[in-house]
Design a protein around this motif. Structure first.
Motif, PDB file in Angstrom:
ATOM      1  N   SER A  35       0.819  -1.222   0.000  1.00  0.00           N
ATOM      2  CA  SER A  35       0.000   0.000   0.000  1.00  0.00           C
ATOM      3  C   SER A  35       0.850   1.268   0.000  1.00  0.00           C
ATOM      4  O   SER A  35       0.672   2.162   0.826  1.00  0.00           O
ATOM      5  CB  SER A  35      -0.949   0.001   1.208  1.00  0.00           C
ATOM      6  N   SER A  36       1.777   1.326  -0.938  1.00  0.00           N
ATOM      7  CA  SER A  36       2.679   2.467  -1.033  1.00  0.00           C
ATOM      8  C   SER A  36       2.778   2.926  -2.484  1.00  0.00           C
ATOM      9  O   SER A  36       2.583   2.131  -3.410  1.00  0.00           O
ATOM     10  CB  SER A  36       4.073   2.101  -0.511  1.00  0.00           C
ATOM     11  N   PRO A  37       3.112   4.194  -2.711  1.00  0.00           N
ATOM     12  CA  PRO A  37       3.267   4.693  -4.086  1.00  0.00           C
ATOM     13  C   PRO A  37       4.397   3.979  -4.815  1.00  0.00           C
ATOM     14  O   PRO A  37       5.409   3.602  -4.211  1.00  0.00           O
ATOM     15  CB  PRO A  37       3.593   6.180  -3.889  1.00  0.00           C
ATOM     16  N   LYS A  38       4.234   3.798  -6.117  1.00  0.00           N
ATOM     17  CA  LYS A  38       5.247   3.099  -6.904  1.00  0.00           C
ATOM     18  C   LYS A  38       6.618   3.773  -6.845  1.00  0.00           C
ATOM     19  O   LYS A  38       7.634   3.065  -6.720  1.00  0.00           O
ATOM     20  CB  LYS A  38       4.780   2.942  -8.352  1.00  0.00           C
ATOM     21  N   PRO A  39       6.726   5.110  -6.926  1.00  0.00           N
ATOM     22  CA  PRO A  39       8.062   5.716  -6.834  1.00  0.00           C
ATOM     23  C   PRO A  39       8.761   5.411  -5.512  1.00  0.00           C
ATOM     24  O   PRO A  39       9.974   5.185  -5.475  1.00  0.00           O
ATOM     25  CB  PRO A  39       7.772   7.216  -6.978  1.00  0.00           C
ATOM     26  N   THR A  40       7.987   5.375  -4.434  1.00  0.00           N
ATOM     27  CA  THR A  40       8.566   5.069  -3.121  1.00  0.00           C
ATOM     28  C   THR A  40       9.046   3.624  -3.065  1.00  0.00           C
ATOM     29  O   THR A  40      10.141   3.331  -2.553  1.00  0.00           O
ATOM     30  CB  THR A  40       7.525   5.313  -2.014  1.00  0.00           C
ATOM     31  N   VAL A  41       8.236   2.701  -3.581  1.00  0.00           N
ATOM     32  CA  VAL A  41       8.622   1.292  -3.599  1.00  0.00           C
ATOM     33  C   VAL A  41       9.835   1.097  -4.508  1.00  0.00           C
ATOM     34  O   VAL A  41      10.737   0.318  -4.199  1.00  0.00           O
ATOM     35  CB  VAL A  41       7.435   0.422  -4.058  1.00  0.00           C
ATOM     36  N   HIS A  42       9.871   1.822  -5.612  1.00  0.00           N
ATOM     37  CA  HIS A  42      11.015   1.719  -6.533  1.00  0.00           C
ATOM     38  C   HIS A  42      12.311   2.131  -5.846  1.00  0.00           C
ATOM     39  O   HIS A  42      13.355   1.501  -6.027  1.00  0.00           O
ATOM     40  CB  HIS A  42      10.758   2.575  -7.773  1.00  0.00           C
ATOM     41  N   ARG A  43      12.262   3.187  -5.043  1.00  0.00           N
ATOM     42  CA  ARG A  43      13.461   3.620  -4.307  1.00  0.00           C
ATOM     43  C   ARG A  43      13.884   2.564  -3.279  1.00  0.00           C
ATOM     44  O   ARG A  43      15.085   2.302  -3.104  1.00  0.00           O
ATOM     45  CB  ARG A  43      13.199   4.964  -3.621  1.00  0.00           C
ATOM     46  N   ALA A  44      12.898   1.974  -2.611  1.00  0.00           N
ATOM     47  CA  ALA A  44      13.223   0.921  -1.639  1.00  0.00           C
ATOM     48  C   ALA A  44      13.856  -0.273  -2.334  1.00  0.00           C
ATOM     49  O   ALA A  44      14.824  -0.871  -1.829  1.00  0.00           O
ATOM     50  CB  ALA A  44      11.964   0.506  -0.886  1.00  0.00           C
ATOM     51  N   LEU A  45      13.332  -0.632  -3.496  1.00  0.00           N
ATOM     52  CA  LEU A  45      13.895  -1.745  -4.261  1.00  0.00           C
ATOM     53  C   LEU A  45      15.317  -1.432  -4.723  1.00  0.00           C
ATOM     54  O   LEU A  45      16.169  -2.324  -4.763  1.00  0.00           O
ATOM     55  CB  LEU A  45      13.005  -2.059  -5.464  1.00  0.00           C
ATOM     56  N   ALA A  46      15.566  -0.180  -5.068  1.00  0.00           N
ATOM     57  CA  ALA A  46      16.917   0.207  -5.468  1.00  0.00           C
ATOM     58  C   ALA A  46      17.897  -0.012  -4.316  1.00  0.00           C
ATOM     59  O   ALA A  46      19.031  -0.475  -4.522  1.00  0.00           O
ATOM     60  CB  ALA A  46      16.928   1.666  -5.922  1.00  0.00           C
ATOM     61  N   SER A  47      17.471   0.321  -3.094  1.00  0.00           N
ATOM     62  CA  SER A  47      18.327   0.093  -1.920  1.00  0.00           C
ATOM     63  C   SER A  47      18.572  -1.397  -1.704  1.00  0.00           C
ATOM     64  O   SER A  47      19.705  -1.819  -1.409  1.00  0.00           O
ATOM     65  CB  SER A  47      17.676   0.695  -0.666  1.00  0.00           C
ATOM     66  N   LEU A  48      17.533  -2.195  -1.853  1.00  0.00           N
ATOM     67  CA  LEU A  48      17.678  -3.641  -1.687  1.00  0.00           C
ATOM     68  C   LEU A  48      18.590  -4.222  -2.770  1.00  0.00           C
ATOM     69  O   LEU A  48      19.402  -5.118  -2.499  1.00  0.00           O
ATOM     70  CB  LEU A  48      16.313  -4.316  -1.733  1.00  0.00           C
ATOM     71  N   ARG A  49      18.489  -3.698  -3.986  1.00  0.00           N
ATOM     72  CA  ARG A  49      19.340  -4.187  -5.068  1.00  0.00           C
ATOM     73  C   ARG A  49      20.807  -3.843  -4.814  1.00  0.00           C
ATOM     74  O   ARG A  49      21.697  -4.652  -5.073  1.00  0.00           O
ATOM     75  CB  ARG A  49      18.885  -3.600  -6.404  1.00  0.00           C
ATOM     76  N   ARG A  50      21.071  -2.656  -4.301  1.00  0.00           N
ATOM     77  CA  ARG A  50      22.456  -2.268  -4.006  1.00  0.00           C
ATOM     78  C   ARG A  50      23.071  -3.191  -2.953  1.00  0.00           C
ATOM     79  O   ARG A  50      24.275  -3.476  -2.989  1.00  0.00           O
ATOM     80  CB  ARG A  50      22.515  -0.815  -3.541  1.00  0.00           C
ATOM     81  N   ALA A  51      22.251  -3.659  -2.015  1.00  0.00           N
ATOM     82  CA  ALA A  51      22.741  -4.566  -0.967  1.00  0.00           C
ATOM     83  C   ALA A  51      22.782  -6.009  -1.434  1.00  0.00           C
ATOM     84  O   ALA A  51      23.281  -6.867  -0.704  1.00  0.00           O
ATOM     85  CB  ALA A  51      21.855  -4.445   0.270  1.00  0.00           C
ATOM     86  N   GLY A  52      22.250  -6.294  -2.626  1.00  0.00           N
ATOM     87  CA  GLY A  52      22.187  -7.670  -3.110  1.00  0.00           C
ATOM     88  C   GLY A  52      21.021  -8.446  -2.552  1.00  0.00           C
ATOM     89  O   GLY A  52      20.963  -9.667  -2.683  1.00  0.00           O
ATOM     90  N   PHE A  53      20.071  -7.741  -1.921  1.00  0.00           N
ATOM     91  CA  PHE A  53      18.922  -8.409  -1.306  1.00  0.00           C
ATOM     92  C   PHE A  53      17.744  -8.531  -2.266  1.00  0.00           C
ATOM     93  O   PHE A  53      16.739  -9.166  -1.943  1.00  0.00           O
ATOM     94  CB  PHE A  53      18.476  -7.669  -0.049  1.00  0.00           C
ATOM     95  N   ALA A  54      17.828  -7.892  -3.439  1.00  0.00           N
ATOM     96  CA  ALA A  54      16.808  -8.018  -4.467  1.00  0.00           C
ATOM     97  C   ALA A  54      17.500  -7.987  -5.820  1.00  0.00           C
ATOM     98  O   ALA A  54      18.516  -7.316  -6.000  1.00  0.00           O
ATOM     99  CB  ALA A  54      15.780  -6.893  -4.366  1.00  0.00           C
ATOM    100  N   ASN A  55      16.948  -8.727  -6.767  1.00  0.00           N
ATOM    101  CA  ASN A  55      17.453  -8.747  -8.141  1.00  0.00           C
ATOM    102  C   ASN A  55      16.343  -8.328  -9.089  1.00  0.00           C
ATOM    103  O   ASN A  55      15.161  -8.611  -8.832  1.00  0.00           O
ATOM    104  CB  ASN A  55      17.955 -10.143  -8.533  1.00  0.00           C
ATOM    105  N   LEU A  56      16.725  -7.681 -10.164  1.00  0.00           N
ATOM    106  CA  LEU A  56      15.782  -7.283 -11.199  1.00  0.00           C
ATOM    107  C   LEU A  56      15.934  -8.226 -12.385  1.00  0.00           C
ATOM    108  O   LEU A  56      17.010  -8.325 -12.982  1.00  0.00           O
ATOM    109  CB  LEU A  56      16.044  -5.840 -11.639  1.00  0.00           C
ATOM    110  N   LEU A  57      14.856  -8.939 -12.706  1.00  0.00           N
ATOM    111  CA  LEU A  57      14.865  -9.858 -13.836  1.00  0.00           C
ATOM    112  C   LEU A  57      13.958  -9.298 -14.919  1.00  0.00           C
ATOM    113  O   LEU A  57      12.750  -9.158 -14.710  1.00  0.00           O
ATOM    114  CB  LEU A  57      14.371 -11.240 -13.415  1.00  0.00           C
ATOM    115  N   GLY A  58      14.511  -8.990 -16.051  1.00  0.00           N
ATOM    116  CA  GLY A  58      13.691  -8.461 -17.128  1.00  0.00           C
ATOM    117  C   GLY A  58      13.189  -7.067 -16.795  1.00  0.00           C
ATOM    118  O   GLY A  58      13.769  -6.331 -15.996  1.00  0.00           O
TER     119      GLY A  58
END
Length: 268
Positions: free
Chosen positions: A49-72
């Motif tokens: 229940s959060s705005p997409k830009p906010t979730v996108h920033r959180a995902l960017a932080s997780l990706r930098r830590a290696g805790f999330a990957n972007l596929l496609g």
């Protein structure tokens, strides 16, 4: 013992308490962990229940830590670094190192799945699991997964050390009715108190198709810390047509002997 009602501590937003900062990041991480096939940005934004830009920033932080990957294009999965840390931590835990040889010995001896689980409120958590090397039918339980304590052998055994009589069981149940997973599930304070008393007298507990049809289980306590209070329970969970509950009960002394022998080998 499949995870019929696997529960996860998931942060759910409310109008009064929206997710912010680190809480949002953790909620997204939990969503990714619950979606092995991954999720899109839209799906994650709706889930927390959060705005997409906010979730996108959180995902960017997780990706930098290696805790999330972007596929496609816009499809996210749990990151390899997160998995590496989780598995490395689990395998290095003293508890896991002491329990794993026991489970391996039991799975080999009986040709069925062996678990180690601990009690957490109204549920049990599987800390370790070993499947048999052979056998087409195996259980779907997973390490870290949960099941209701009242209808599993490990849960009933550990509850028997906590709840002495029907009044104590009634207080533990409270106002939330216990679910009946099968017609054999015991849900009343009186029936459970009788079950717990028998477990205390015999030194083991059983599950006779109470959590899932076709699955029988026998659990014994494991004392890794205190000599009087179990830290958890070890179980042999069997496909009932392959290994009936009566056979597990007949072999309970052999189960206990394997546990004692394996512990002695690992820790002289």
């Amino acid at each position: 013992m499949s995870e019929r009602s696997a529960s996860r501590a998931k942060a759910e937003p409310t109008p009064a308490e929206p997710l912010v900062g680190a809480d949002r990041v953790l909620a997204i991480l939990q969503e990714l962990a619950a979606r092995p096939a991954g999720a899109s940005l839209d799906e994650l934004a709706r889930a927390v229940s959060s705005p997409k830009p906010t979730v996108h920033r959180a995902l960017a932080s997780l990706r930098r830590a290696g805790f999330a990957n972007l596929l496609g294009a816009g499809h996210y999965v749990l990151g390899d670094e997160f998995l590496r840390l989780a598995f490395s931590n689990h395998e290095a835990r003293p508890e896991h190192q002491r329990v794993q040889p026991i489970l391996e010995a039991l799975a080999e001896e009986f040709g069925e799945t062996a678990h180690y689980a601990v009690l957490d409120g109204r549920t049990i958590i599987y800390r370790a699991k070993v499947d048999p090397a052979e056998g087409a039918v195996k259980l779907t339980s997973v390490i870290g997964g949960r099941n209701p304590a009242h209808c599993t052998a490990v849960g009933k055994l550990l509850l028997s050390y906590e709840l002495d009589d029907a009044d104590a069981v009634r207080d533990w149940i409270g106002d939330v009715a216990l679910p009946a997973h099968t017609p054999r599930t015991r849900t009343t304070p009186e029936a459970l108190a009788e079950d717990f008393l028998l477990s205390r007298k015999r030194g083991f507990s059983v599950e006779d198709e109470e959590n899932e049809p076709g699955v029988a289980c026998l659990a014994v306590p494991l004392f890794l810390g205190s000599p009087t209070r179990p830290t958890g329970a070890v179980s042999v969970s069997a496909i009932a047509y392959r290994t009936p509950l009566a056979r597990l009960i007949d072999d309970v002394d052999r189960i206990k002997a394997i546990i004692a022998r394996t512990q002695d080998i690992g820790h002289p």
